[in-house]
Motif scaffolding. Structure first.
Motif, PDB file in Angstrom:
ATOM      1  N   ALA A  29       6.831 -10.246  10.746  1.00  0.00           N
ATOM      2  CA  ALA A  29       7.098  -9.567   9.477  1.00  0.00           C
ATOM      3  C   ALA A  29       5.930  -8.636   9.207  1.00  0.00           C
ATOM      4  N   LEU A  30       6.227  -7.367   9.011  1.00  0.00           N
ATOM      5  CA  LEU A  30       5.210  -6.372   8.706  1.00  0.00           C
ATOM      6  C   LEU A  30       5.395  -5.967   7.253  1.00  0.00           C
ATOM      7  N   LEU A  31       4.421  -6.303   6.420  1.00  0.00           N
ATOM      8  CA  LEU A  31       4.488  -5.994   4.999  1.00  0.00           C
ATOM      9  C   LEU A  31       3.599  -4.802   4.698  1.00  0.00           C
ATOM     10  N   LEU A  32       4.223  -3.734   4.234  1.00  0.00           N
ATOM     11  CA  LEU A  32       3.479  -2.529   3.902  1.00  0.00           C
ATOM     12  C   LEU A  32       3.027  -2.597   2.449  1.00  0.00           C
ATOM     13  N   PRO A  33       1.903  -1.953   2.110  1.00  0.00           N
ATOM     14  CA  PRO A  33       1.405  -2.014   0.738  1.00  0.00           C
ATOM     15  C   PRO A  33       2.292  -1.228  -0.221  1.00  0.00           C
ATOM     16  N   ASP A  34       2.100  -1.461  -1.516  1.00  0.00           N
ATOM     17  CA  ASP A  34       2.905  -0.751  -2.509  1.00  0.00           C
ATOM     18  C   ASP A  34       2.255   0.543  -2.968  1.00  0.00           C
ATOM     19  N   ALA A  35       1.058   0.837  -2.490  1.00  0.00           N
ATOM     20  CA  ALA A  35       0.355   2.064  -2.841  1.00  0.00           C
ATOM     21  C   ALA A  35      -0.260   2.656  -1.575  1.00  0.00           C
ATOM     22  N   PRO A  36      -0.460   3.962  -1.551  1.00  0.00           N
ATOM     23  CA  PRO A  36      -1.063   4.597  -0.363  1.00  0.00           C
ATOM     24  C   PRO A  36      -2.418   3.993  -0.012  1.00  0.00           C
ATOM     25  N   ASN A  37      -2.665   3.911   1.286  1.00  0.00           N
ATOM     26  CA  ASN A  37      -3.919   3.376   1.774  1.00  0.00           C
ATOM     27  C   ASN A  37      -4.327   4.192   2.995  1.00  0.00           C
ATOM     28  N   PRO A  38      -5.552   4.710   3.043  1.00  0.00           N
ATOM     29  CA  PRO A  38      -5.937   5.579   4.160  1.00  0.00           C
ATOM     30  C   PRO A  38      -5.933   4.907   5.530  1.00  0.00           C
ATOM     31  N   ILE A  39      -6.006   3.587   5.592  1.00  0.00           N
ATOM     32  CA  ILE A  39      -5.975   2.936   6.913  1.00  0.00           C
ATOM     33  C   ILE A  39      -4.554   2.652   7.406  1.00  0.00           C
ATOM     34  N   LEU A  40      -3.563   2.889   6.559  1.00  0.00           N
ATOM     35  CA  LEU A  40      -2.172   2.704   6.975  1.00  0.00           C
ATOM     36  C   LEU A  40      -1.729   3.951   7.728  1.00  0.00           C
ATOM     37  N   THR A  41      -1.773   3.866   9.057  1.00  0.00           N
ATOM     38  CA  THR A  41      -1.468   5.003   9.920  1.00  0.00           C
ATOM     39  C   THR A  41      -0.337   4.650  10.882  1.00  0.00           C
ATOM     40  N   ARG A  42       0.122   5.682  11.577  1.00  0.00           N
ATOM     41  CA  ARG A  42       1.172   5.497  12.585  1.00  0.00           C
ATOM     42  C   ARG A  42       0.738   4.472  13.624  1.00  0.00           C
ATOM     43  N   GLU A  43      -0.523   4.519  14.038  1.00  0.00           N
ATOM     44  CA  GLU A  43      -1.034   3.586  15.051  1.00  0.00           C
ATOM     45  C   GLU A  43      -1.008   2.142  14.554  1.00  0.00           C
ATOM     46  N   LEU A  44      -1.364   1.931  13.290  1.00  0.00           N
ATOM     47  CA  LEU A  44      -1.357   0.587  12.725  1.00  0.00           C
ATOM     48  C   LEU A  44       0.076   0.051  12.631  1.00  0.00           C
ATOM     49  N   VAL A  45       1.008   0.897  12.180  1.00  0.00           N
ATOM     50  CA  VAL A  45       2.417   0.487  12.100  1.00  0.00           C
ATOM     51  C   VAL A  45       2.952   0.177  13.493  1.00  0.00           C
TER      52      VAL A  45
END
Length: 83
Positions: A29-45
């Motif tokens: 299960a991959l839970l994404l944050p509810d607000a933008p975060n600079p470390i949330l990138t294509r590579e992390l996903v």
């Protein structure tokens, strides 16, 4: 209630995508944050998604977080790109 008194349970655990690198799980299960975060990138996903062997549950709590993540470019600050 003591855990030993529970009838049928399945233990689970949580870890960050970073810590999961190199691991593989039947269900992720991959839970994404509810607000933008600079470390949330294509590579992390990508890393989070590819930890799932059989199926993935993607939870997007903030509208557009997946779209934002896959379009964000990684900014390298190590200086290695200049070598």
């Amino acid at each position: 209630m003591l855990p030993s008194r529970l009838q049928a349970v399945e233990t689970v655990f949580a870890m960050t995508v970073h810590k999961s690198q190199g691991s593989e799980f039947t269900h992720t299960a991959l839970l994404l944050p509810d607000a933008p975060n600079p470390i949330l990138t294509r590579e992390l996903v990508y890393t989070g998604i590819t930890r799932a062997r059989d199926w993935l549950t993607l939870v997007e709590t903030g509208r557009g977080m997946l779209d934002e993540a896959v379009t964000r470019e990684v900014v390298r600050v190590s200086g290695l790109g200049r070598l």
